[in-house]
Each structure stands twice: as C-alpha cells, then as structure tokens.
Enzyme design. Structure first.
Site, short mmCIF file in Angstrom:
data_model
loop_
_atom_site.label_atom_id
_atom_site.label_comp_id
_atom_site.label_asym_id
_atom_site.label_seq_id
_atom_site.Cartn_x
_atom_site.Cartn_y
_atom_site.Cartn_z
N ARG A 134 0.67 -1.78 0.00
CA ARG A 134 -0.61 -1.60 0.70
C ARG A 134 -1.79 -2.04 -0.17
O ARG A 134 -2.88 -1.44 -0.10
CB ARG A 134 -0.82 -0.15 1.13
CG ARG A 134 0.15 0.34 2.16
CD ARG A 134 -0.23 -0.15 3.55
NE ARG A 134 0.84 0.12 4.49
CZ ARG A 134 0.88 1.18 5.28
NH1 ARG A 134 -0.06 2.08 5.25
NH2 ARG A 134 1.89 1.34 6.11
N ARG A 179 -7.03 0.29 3.28
CA ARG A 179 -8.28 1.03 3.51
C ARG A 179 -9.02 1.46 2.26
O ARG A 179 -10.20 1.81 2.32
CB ARG A 179 -8.00 2.26 4.38
CG ARG A 179 -7.89 1.90 5.84
CD ARG A 179 -7.37 3.06 6.64
NE ARG A 179 -6.02 3.39 6.18
CZ ARG A 179 -5.31 4.41 6.63
NH1 ARG A 179 -5.81 5.22 7.52
NH2 ARG A 179 -4.08 4.62 6.18
N ARG A 201 -11.72 -5.26 8.96
CA ARG A 201 -11.08 -4.54 10.06
C ARG A 201 -12.11 -4.19 11.14
O ARG A 201 -11.85 -4.30 12.33
CB ARG A 201 -10.43 -3.26 9.52
CG ARG A 201 -9.63 -2.49 10.54
CD ARG A 201 -9.27 -1.15 9.92
NE ARG A 201 -8.25 -0.43 10.64
CZ ARG A 201 -8.48 0.30 11.74
NH1 ARG A 201 -9.69 0.36 12.24
NH2 ARG A 201 -7.49 0.95 12.31
N ASP A 210 2.36 -5.65 9.78
CA ASP A 210 2.92 -4.30 9.83
C ASP A 210 4.40 -4.41 10.17
O ASP A 210 4.85 -5.41 10.75
CB ASP A 210 2.20 -3.43 10.86
CG ASP A 210 2.47 -1.96 10.59
OD1 ASP A 210 1.84 -1.40 9.67
OD2 ASP A 210 3.35 -1.38 11.25
N TYR A 213 10.59 4.90 14.83
CA TYR A 213 9.32 4.81 15.57
C TYR A 213 9.56 4.48 17.04
O TYR A 213 8.84 4.94 17.91
CB TYR A 213 8.41 3.75 14.93
CG TYR A 213 7.81 4.20 13.63
CD1 TYR A 213 6.73 5.09 13.61
CD2 TYR A 213 8.33 3.77 12.42
CE1 TYR A 213 6.17 5.52 12.42
CE2 TYR A 213 7.78 4.19 11.21
CZ TYR A 213 6.71 5.07 11.21
OH TYR A 213 6.17 5.50 10.03
O1 CP3 Z 1 1.47 -3.65 1.68
C1 CP3 Z 1 0.61 -4.40 2.18
O2 CP3 Z 1 -0.54 -4.53 1.69
C2 CP3 Z 1 0.99 -5.28 3.36
C3 CP3 Z 1 0.69 -4.77 4.67
C4 CP3 Z 1 1.48 -3.61 5.24
C5 CP3 Z 1 0.91 -2.72 6.18
N1 CP3 Z 1 1.90 -1.90 6.64
C6 CP3 Z 1 -0.50 -2.73 6.61
C7 CP3 Z 1 -1.04 -1.51 7.23
C8 CP3 Z 1 2.82 -3.26 5.08
C9 CP3 Z 1 3.87 -3.82 4.15
C10 CP3 Z 1 3.07 -2.18 5.98
C11 CP3 Z 1 4.38 -1.57 6.16
C12 CP3 Z 1 4.52 -0.35 6.96
N2 CP3 Z 1 3.87 -0.03 8.12
C13 CP3 Z 1 5.48 0.66 6.70
C14 CP3 Z 1 6.49 0.64 5.58
C15 CP3 Z 1 5.90 1.01 4.28
C16 CP3 Z 1 5.46 2.44 4.22
O3 CP3 Z 1 4.25 2.65 4.14
O4 CP3 Z 1 6.32 3.31 4.20
C17 CP3 Z 1 5.34 1.64 7.70
C18 CP3 Z 1 6.13 2.93 7.82
C19 CP3 Z 1 4.34 1.18 8.60
C20 CP3 Z 1 3.88 1.83 9.86
C21 CP3 Z 1 2.45 2.18 9.79
N3 CP3 Z 1 1.43 1.25 9.80
C22 CP3 Z 1 1.86 3.46 9.72
C23 CP3 Z 1 2.66 4.76 9.67
C24 CP3 Z 1 0.49 3.29 9.69
C25 CP3 Z 1 -0.58 4.35 9.74
C26 CP3 Z 1 -0.63 5.18 8.50
C27 CP3 Z 1 -1.18 4.42 7.32
O5 CP3 Z 1 -0.56 4.41 6.27
O6 CP3 Z 1 -2.28 3.86 7.46
C28 CP3 Z 1 0.23 1.89 9.69
C29 CP3 Z 1 -1.10 1.23 9.65
C30 CP3 Z 1 -1.34 0.24 8.57
N4 CP3 Z 1 -0.47 -0.76 8.22
C31 CP3 Z 1 -2.52 0.12 7.80
C32 CP3 Z 1 -2.34 -0.96 6.96
C33 CP3 Z 1 -3.32 -1.50 5.95
C34 CP3 Z 1 -3.77 0.99 7.95
C35 CP3 Z 1 -4.42 0.64 9.23
C36 CP3 Z 1 -5.89 0.83 9.23
O7 CP3 Z 1 -6.31 1.95 9.55
O8 CP3 Z 1 -6.61 -0.13 8.92
#
Ligand code: CP3
Length: 357
Positions: A28, A32, A41, A78, A155
C-alpha cells in the site's frame, strides 16, 4: 539485468542473487497516508474511478517513488477487480471497505461464473500496466498482483469484509463441491489475470492470500494452499509469466511456510508475527523472504524505526534473498516522513551487513 532496468535489486533478491544492499518496497505504498494520493482520489471521485482510469492509476503508482528511494513500484489497483469483472458489482463507499452489489448466495450463482476477458472487462488494468512501464522508464521493476482464490472467495461470498467470515466458511463445510468449483474458476482467472499483466509489462508477480490464516490446518490445505499451488503451476507453465518471480503472501499462515515454499513460488511474504531468522531457518534457500516489520512501528519515533530495521536486517543476516517490506499494508495516518526514515534505514543497514568484517 534487462537492458532497460536501472535498479534490479528487487528482482535479484527474489532470485536469491547477491545485491549491494537490501531492496525495499511497502505494501500500500500508494495510499491514503500520502496527501497527494488523497488529492488524486478526490479528483477521480471514487476509488474505483481512480483504479479504472489508467492515467490516474499511473499517476498514483508513481507518487511514492517521487518521495522515497523505493526499489519497486506496484500497480495501483485492487484484488477485487476480478470479482467485479465477473459481474458482482464492486463499490467502495467513502470511509468504508469494499462491498459487492451481487454477492454469491447459491450454487447456481457460482455455476454461472466464467473467467473474465482480459481484453474486455479487465482491459483497464492492462492499459495501466503498459502506461506505468512506459512512465517508469526502467527506474525500478513493476509488480503486478492478484488476490488468491480463497481470499477472493471470502469477499465474493460474504459480499464485504467480515470479522469471522462465517458465511464463506459455512459454505466450505456444507457444500465443499460448490466451494471447490468457485476456487477452481478463481484459480484459472487469477492465473490468466497475472499472465495478462506479465504480457502487458509487469516484471514480478504477487498473490495476496490475506485471509488464508483464518483457516484451520486441514482447511488451509484444501481451500487455500491447493489453489495457490494451482495458480503457481499455471504460471510456471505460462509463456508470459514463467520468467517472472512470483511471491505468495498468505497472512497469518506462518505454520504453513514450508508447504507454501513447496509450491514452486520464488518468494514468500511474511506478516510480523514471525522473526525473519526463524522463517529463514525453516525455508532455507528455497525461496526469498519479503517482510516483515509490524506496520504500527511506523507510528514510533525515527530512532525506534531505525533500531527495528537494523534488528530485522541483522536477524535475516548477510545472505541473499531478503526483500524488506512491512508485514501488511501501511496504515493510513502514518507520517510519510517516517516511511522515508524506514526506507533509508533499510538501505543503510543492508549496506552495513554486507561489509566485510
Ligand atoms: O500496495 C499497493 O500500493 C498497490 C495497491 C493495492 C490496493 N489494494 C489499493 C487500495 C493493493 C496491492 C491492494 C490489495 C488488496 N485489496 C488486498 C490484499 C492486501 C491486504 O491489504 O491484505 C485486499 C484484502 C484488498 C481489498 C480492499 N481494498 C480493502 C479491504 C479495502 C478497504 C480497506 C483499506 O485498507 O483501505 C480496499 C481499498 C483500497 N485498495 C485502498 C487502496 C489504496 C484504499 C481506498 C481509498 O479509500 O482510497
């Protein structure tokens, strides 16, 4: 090294080849905690609008590389793009996690699923990969990624995140045939998706099995590991993906490290609940290790962050095959300056440990 790549530490470390220092990237890293990410965003309107716009996805992928000496970029996207492309209707309400409009509720819902079209519904992902490769211009390698079959199934069946994932586990107990049908179509989709990312220009691949650790050992073997192995087999036989290092990250599954290493992957991601020394002792030279500082350590003061980085790099030792990372994604609210302290500390400690005594 590929002629055009200026920094190949990350790829070399995944192949257990010597490097001048320890490579580092952060799960990540575009997210954020960065004000410039929040601004982009905002401009996009929503997380999905951002992820589905290749220019904006490229912009946020590169943002952390402008600030920090990172050794890899990761595609901004994602893991839930595959279920979305399968027709489940993904949304992210502001300040909430993911939600599907049409979660899987019956065997019939699952029988209808098909591998999505990589040039159709998922074309935006491949367009982003191509654009990012061009804009990176060989600075560092680009990581492509996917969720694991089990984690995607979690999910898709729950319809959203969950404390205990009781619904998906109930399906695994009560209708294992249907659960295996779901995991099989997901494994084939994940492998196709990663192959398409490789063809578009990704230079390493990672599979996130975020919820593998929810499972008791027998269930882990049947519902998580077996499909990680299927994905690995498909990729190692794939024209586009077989040359790319593959990292599996099964969070909370430290009791299965040997089995995960036995899949034929190149690296294992580690969460922070195991020491690098113990993990390395257990898997030996078979795979590289990626991890594993507790993400909350970034809330500590710079001197503590440096101390923890030193300790982790010392614990791994001067062997090849370590990629520094956090044990899970960086927490929103962390000071970006602390991330810089971490990254610079990794490179300094990595050089120190390689100096002849
Ligand atoms: O790592 C990176 O910088 C690359 C981008 C990336 C995102 N999600 C962007 C994102 C990657 C590799 C993921 C993977 C992801 N997404 C996983 C596996 C890794 C982990 O965290 O366990 C999972 C379970 C998800 C599903 C997901 N996406 C959730 C549960 C959420 C909401 C909770 C959270 O952590 O924000 C997201 C949203 C998400 N994916 C955001 C980002 C930057 C935040 C969204 C926002 O509010 O802008």
């Amino acid at each position: 090294m590929p002629a055009e790549l200026k920094n190949d530490r990350f790829l070399r470390a995944l192949r257990r080849q010597p490097t001048d220092t320890t490579p580092v990237w952060i799960m990540r890293q575009a997210g954020r905690y960065l004000p410039e990410y929040r601004a982009t965003r905002e401009k996009a309107g929503s997380f999905m609008a951002l992820a589905q716009n290749p220019e904006l996805a490229c912009e946020v992928t590169l943002q952390p590389l402008e600030r920090f000496e990172l050794d890899a970029a990761i595609l901004f996207s994602d893991i839930l793009t595959i279920p979305d492309a399968m027709g489940l209707g993904l949304t992210f309400a502001a300040g909430e996690g993911p939600k599907f409009e049409r979660p899987l509720r019956s065997a019939a819902d699952i029988q209808r699923l098909a591998v999505p079209d990589m040039d159709g519904e998922l074309r935006y992902v491949m367009d982003a990969v191509r654009l990012i490769r061009r804009e990176l211009d060989g600075r560092v390698p680009l990581i492509g990624f996917s969720g694991s079959p089990w984690t995607l199934a979690c999910y898709m069946v729950e319809g959203q995140g969950s404390r205990d994932f009781a619904r998906v586990k109930a399906m695994a107990w009560n209708d294992p045939g249907t659960m295996h049908a779901l995991l099989d179509v997901l494994a084939r989709s994940v492998a196709r998706y990663l192959s398409a990312q490789a063809e578009a220009g990704a230079q390493a691949l990672m599979v996130f099995d975020t919820w593998g650790g929810l499972l008791a050992p027998g269930m882990f073997h049947d519902f998580s590991l077996r499909y990680l192995a299927q994905v690995t087999d498909l990729l190692k036989a794939d024209t586009h993906a077989r040359e790319l290092p593959l990292v599996l990250f099964s969070k909370g599954a430290n009791s299965h490290l040997e089995a995960l290493a036995g899949t034929g992957c190149d690296g294992l991601g580690l969460d922070w609940t195991i020491s690098l020394a113990e993990a390395r002792h257990r898997v030996g030279e078979r795979v590289a290790l990626q991890g594993n500082l507790d993400p909350s350590a970034l809330f500590a003061s710079p001197d503590i962050i440096q101390r923890e980085v030193d300790a982790a790099i010392t614990a791994f030792g001067p062997h090849p095959g370590h990629v520094f990372n956090l044990g899970h994604g960086v927490t929103p609210g962390v000071d970006p300056e602390h991330v810089k302290v971490l990254i610079d500390a990794v490179h300094a400690a990595g050089r120190r440990i390689r100096e002849p005594a």
